[in-house]
Design an enzyme around this catalytic site. Sequence first.
Site, short mmCIF file in Angstrom:
data_model
loop_
_atom_site.label_atom_id
_atom_site.label_comp_id
_atom_site.label_asym_id
_atom_site.label_seq_id
_atom_site.Cartn_x
_atom_site.Cartn_y
_atom_site.Cartn_z
N PHE A 126 0.84 -1.20 0.00
CA PHE A 126 0.00 0.00 0.00
C PHE A 126 0.88 1.26 0.00
CE2 PHE A 126 -2.31 3.28 2.50
CZ PHE A 126 -3.32 3.53 1.58
N GLN A 127 0.60 2.14 -0.92
CA GLN A 127 1.32 3.41 -1.10
C GLN A 127 2.82 3.21 -1.32
OE1 GLN A 127 0.13 6.22 2.01
NE2 GLN A 127 -1.57 6.92 0.72
N MET A 140 -0.91 32.78 -22.57
CA MET A 140 0.17 32.55 -23.52
C MET A 140 -0.24 31.58 -24.60
SD MET A 140 3.15 33.57 -24.35
CE MET A 140 4.20 34.19 -23.04
#
Length: 597
Positions: free
Chosen positions: A129-130, A494
């Site tokens: 996880f993560q 821009m």
Amino acid sequence: MTTETSPVPSAPASAEPEMLTGSGAIIRTLELLGVTDVFGIPGGAVIPLYDELMTQTKIRHILVRHEQGAGHAAEGYASATGRVGVAIATSGPGATNLVTAIADAYMDSVPLLAITGQVFSTSMGTDAFQEADIIGITMPITKHSFLARRAEEIPAAIASAYHIASTGRPGPVLVDITKDAQQNLAPFIWPPKLDLPGYRPIVKAHGKQVQAAAQLLLNAKKPVLYVGGGVIRAHASAELIVLAEATGAPVVTTLMARGAFPDSHPQHLGMPGMHGTVPAVLALQESDLIISFGARFDDRVTGKISEFAPNAKVVHVDVDPAEISKIRFADVPIVGDAKDVIADLTLAWAEVTQDAAPDTAEWWTYLHGLKEEFPLGFTEPTDGLLAPQYVIQRIGELTGPEAVYAAGVGQHQMWAAQYIKYERPNSWLNSGGAGTMGYSIPAAMGAKVAEPDRVVWSIDGDGCFQMTNQELATCTINKIPIKVAIINNSSLGMVRQWQSLFYDGRHSFTDLNTGHGTAMVPDFVKMADAYGALGIRVTSKDQVDDAIKLALATNDRPVVIDFIVSPGAMVWPMVPQGVSNSFVQYAKDHAPTWGDE
């Protein structure tokens, strides 16, 4: 500088090393390195570090609202002071949210230390996880990366990272630390031995190369000093002024070098490049000698490289040998720190001009003619809305050169580079190489933390502002009273300009609906109020000065001024991409018909 002896400050000796958790070692190492401020946000893989942060008082932690904000704030902190900026994030998405800021720091040579948490060392490689391979992800955009799997590795990893980030060509370094390394105990040994056998930045240039550069300068009829951001990073502005005045050569300062040489100095021609002044662009293009300090011959400066400065010999000074002759061949390559090289070149110049100095009067007559014929200017909009150039010019005039100005990216960035007068280094912060929208608000926040006694302006666009404006909450809660000027043309300006010039005016997906007509989505004044800031809207020229003065007088909270400007305003001059710099044109009565780039 070599790394055989530890280049880190020493600590008082003790009979037995203190036992610290890995997290405690992180804090103690940062303290001993002189770090006083960090920006970050906690998560599962850095909870031990954040628990340790809560128990100490020497380091101020600024809790941001997004990791990208932490990275840009650390960049702003570093760019305003020259000190290393520090950002902290957790593993997985926390670390990947830092990637944009790390890439930005890499392109602009900003000394940044990124500390990320990692999953338990026993879980690495399991798609836990993560979990994210942040070292692999950031390998192309860091000077180096370290992985600490054990608590005893932490002091050397952070001290090494700090040393690499701040020496040679500055840049970002990442230290990824597993959660178990943060939790476990280990003896804290200081100073650590830094084992960096391949890292030996060259500081002192070869004397014969400097002599050769001085001889070329002596023989030149049309010399130019081409100054890049490396002069600011090297703290070499004072040396540059001495050299320029000794040689009498004209000076141009790139987008990253604004403030490295005072705008008020009579030898300064302005900024070169795509949106540079005509004298600066043509001085480079028509020179017979370019002496480049800390610049990399970026495509935005050179235009079509095969046609750039065709008659010029090149002396290229850079601390990074990889930059020399990468784009333009250097007749005299000089590897070294700009501060030392400029000082050496000044001495060499004095030696070669003992008998007679070169006559550059004809060159200066031509350049003065360009300055008179092509002054920087703008035309008032015909739609009744504000001229953005006027707004930015008044911000600079009413605030003065001691302030810090942090710009976002786009038209407002170019106008801020053009219409504010910069007299000192580190007063102009922007994302030059990466061109990162969203840079301005957190960078201004970081600069204000670093320089609390200076006025700090964020000059932002309505597009950029919507990417990181959540950091206004950080500013309000932490009493960081930045001033924000939104140059609101209700569009991605821009991109819109390029669409107007090169795509037959087909403004596809660039209207943001933020400032014109009956609907304002969002209403920036209401948003400022929601964040606890003072919100002001300015729609007419007679309101501009009063709004700026009110912002300058308000120091108990952030200020956001929504300047409603004309969407038709364009950045001039402009050299189209891929075109020779010999082609320089101002907008007069109508847009030029250049066609597609």
